[in-house]
Design a protein around this motif. Sequence first.
Motif, short mmCIF file in Angstrom:
data_model
loop_
_atom_site.label_atom_id
_atom_site.label_comp_id
_atom_site.label_asym_id
_atom_site.label_seq_id
_atom_site.Cartn_x
_atom_site.Cartn_y
_atom_site.Cartn_z
N GLN A 203 1.03 -1.25 0.10
CA GLN A 203 -0.47 -0.41 0.11
C GLN A 203 0.72 1.49 0.16
OE1 GLN A 203 -2.94 -0.09 3.20
NE2 GLN A 203 -4.38 -1.47 1.95
N LEU A 204 1.52 1.42 0.97
CA LEU A 204 2.90 2.68 0.67
C LEU A 204 3.42 2.19 -0.39
CD1 LEU A 204 4.57 1.80 4.11
CD2 LEU A 204 3.26 3.47 2.98
N PHE A 205 4.25 1.26 -0.52
CA PHE A 205 4.69 1.97 -1.99
C PHE A 205 4.24 1.39 -3.61
CE2 PHE A 205 9.06 -0.09 0.29
CZ PHE A 205 9.27 1.32 -0.03
N ASP A 206 2.79 1.23 -3.79
CA ASP A 206 1.75 1.26 -4.79
C ASP A 206 1.58 2.63 -5.45
OD1 ASP A 206 0.07 0.00 -6.57
OD2 ASP A 206 -1.98 0.92 -5.59
N ARG A 207 1.47 2.16 -7.05
CA ARG A 207 1.67 3.36 -7.80
C ARG A 207 0.98 4.67 -7.38
NH1 ARG A 207 4.61 2.82 -12.56
NH2 ARG A 207 5.07 0.61 -12.70
N GLY A 208 1.12 5.90 -6.68
CA GLY A 208 0.25 6.95 -6.10
C GLY A 208 -0.14 7.07 -5.10
N GLY A 209 0.91 6.01 -4.27
CA GLY A 209 0.81 5.25 -2.20
C GLY A 209 2.16 6.73 -1.74
N PRO A 210 1.84 6.81 -0.56
CA PRO A 210 2.45 7.46 -0.27
C PRO A 210 3.82 7.41 -0.39
CG PRO A 210 1.36 5.97 1.43
CD PRO A 210 0.82 5.63 0.05
N GLY A 211 4.51 6.74 -0.45
CA GLY A 211 5.28 5.88 -0.45
C GLY A 211 6.04 5.81 -2.40
N TRP A 212 5.55 6.19 -3.17
CA TRP A 212 5.69 5.70 -4.40
C TRP A 212 7.38 6.68 -5.10
CZ3 TRP A 212 5.72 2.54 -7.90
CH2 TRP A 212 6.06 2.57 -9.25
N ARG A 213 6.79 8.18 -4.67
CA ARG A 213 7.96 8.62 -4.87
C ARG A 213 9.57 8.74 -4.07
NH1 ARG A 213 5.99 13.63 -7.01
NH2 ARG A 213 4.08 14.12 -7.51
N GLU A 214 9.32 8.28 -3.14
CA GLU A 214 10.87 7.80 -2.42
C GLU A 214 11.08 6.07 -2.96
OE1 GLU A 214 7.36 9.04 -0.93
OE2 GLU A 214 8.07 10.66 0.26
N LEU A 215 10.12 5.62 -3.06
CA LEU A 215 10.28 4.51 -3.89
C LEU A 215 11.06 4.62 -5.43
CD1 LEU A 215 11.00 1.64 -4.74
CD2 LEU A 215 8.38 1.51 -5.92
N ILE A 216 11.01 6.00 -6.10
CA ILE A 216 11.63 6.14 -7.23
C ILE A 216 12.59 6.93 -7.29
CG2 ILE A 216 11.18 8.06 -9.63
CD1 ILE A 216 8.94 5.59 -9.57
N ALA A 217 12.84 7.79 -6.36
CA ALA A 217 13.79 8.29 -5.85
C ALA A 217 14.46 7.39 -5.99
CB ALA A 217 13.99 9.81 -4.48
N GLU A 218 14.73 6.58 -4.60
CA GLU A 218 15.88 5.79 -3.88
C GLU A 218 16.25 4.57 -5.78
OE1 GLU A 218 18.96 3.95 -1.08
OE2 GLU A 218 17.68 5.64 -1.56
N THR A 219 15.11 4.29 -6.16
CA THR A 219 15.66 2.80 -6.64
C THR A 219 17.11 4.07 -8.16
OG1 THR A 219 13.50 2.18 -7.19
CG2 THR A 219 15.09 2.29 -9.41
N ARG B 40 18.94 6.82 -7.47
CA ARG B 40 19.92 6.65 -6.86
C ARG B 40 20.91 5.55 -6.86
NH1 ARG B 40 22.99 6.00 -2.69
NH2 ARG B 40 20.94 4.45 -1.17
N LEU B 41 19.92 3.73 -6.80
CA LEU B 41 20.79 2.99 -6.97
C LEU B 41 21.39 2.94 -8.34
CD1 LEU B 41 18.48 1.43 -4.35
CD2 LEU B 41 21.19 1.78 -3.54
N ILE B 42 20.87 3.00 -8.81
CA ILE B 42 21.14 3.09 -10.33
C ILE B 42 22.01 4.20 -10.61
CG2 ILE B 42 20.24 3.38 -12.39
CD1 ILE B 42 17.85 2.49 -11.98
N VAL B 43 21.99 5.64 -10.70
CA VAL B 43 23.07 6.16 -10.89
C VAL B 43 24.73 5.48 -9.82
CG1 VAL B 43 23.90 8.53 -10.31
CG2 VAL B 43 21.43 8.02 -11.00
N GLU B 44 23.99 4.67 -8.73
CA GLU B 44 25.10 4.37 -7.53
C GLU B 44 26.15 3.65 -8.06
OE1 GLU B 44 25.49 2.77 -3.58
OE2 GLU B 44 24.92 4.97 -3.36
N SER B 45 25.42 2.60 -8.72
CA SER B 45 25.75 1.22 -9.12
C SER B 45 26.87 1.77 -11.04
CB SER B 45 24.58 0.67 -9.91
OG SER B 45 24.26 0.90 -11.32
N ARG B 46 26.35 2.80 -11.72
CA ARG B 46 27.30 3.09 -12.76
C ARG B 46 28.85 3.98 -12.14
NH1 ARG B 46 22.26 5.68 -15.47
NH2 ARG B 46 21.78 3.93 -16.07
N ARG B 47 29.38 3.99 -10.90
CA ARG B 47 30.59 4.80 -10.62
C ARG B 47 31.33 3.63 -10.61
NH1 ARG B 47 27.76 8.45 -5.77
NH2 ARG B 47 26.83 10.27 -7.85
#
Length: 80
Positions: free
Chosen positions: A55-71, A73-80
């Motif tokens: 429910q937190l991470f569902d699209r449009g749920g309260p944690g969706w934007r944080e999930l996108i931001a963290e994802t 961040r992890l993608i960019v970090e893995s490219r270094r």
Amino acid sequence: MVGVAGSVAEHLWLGGWIEDYSPEGSMSESDWHLAGCNPDEPDDALVDAAGEVGQLFDRGGPGWRELIAETRRLIVESRR
């Protein structure tokens, strides 16, 4: 909730629905132990936690934007 959060987030990120989520085969052994379960043996508390995280991470749920931001961040970090 912490033990199942990554697995649920990945499932939702890949386009799955929380109703279709199954922890068997999708959680690491350490996540199973963090959740207080033996691998591939979910209990009611884990299933309930997966639903709450979903429910937190569902699209449009309260944690969706944080999930996108963290994802991102992890993608960019893995490219270094």
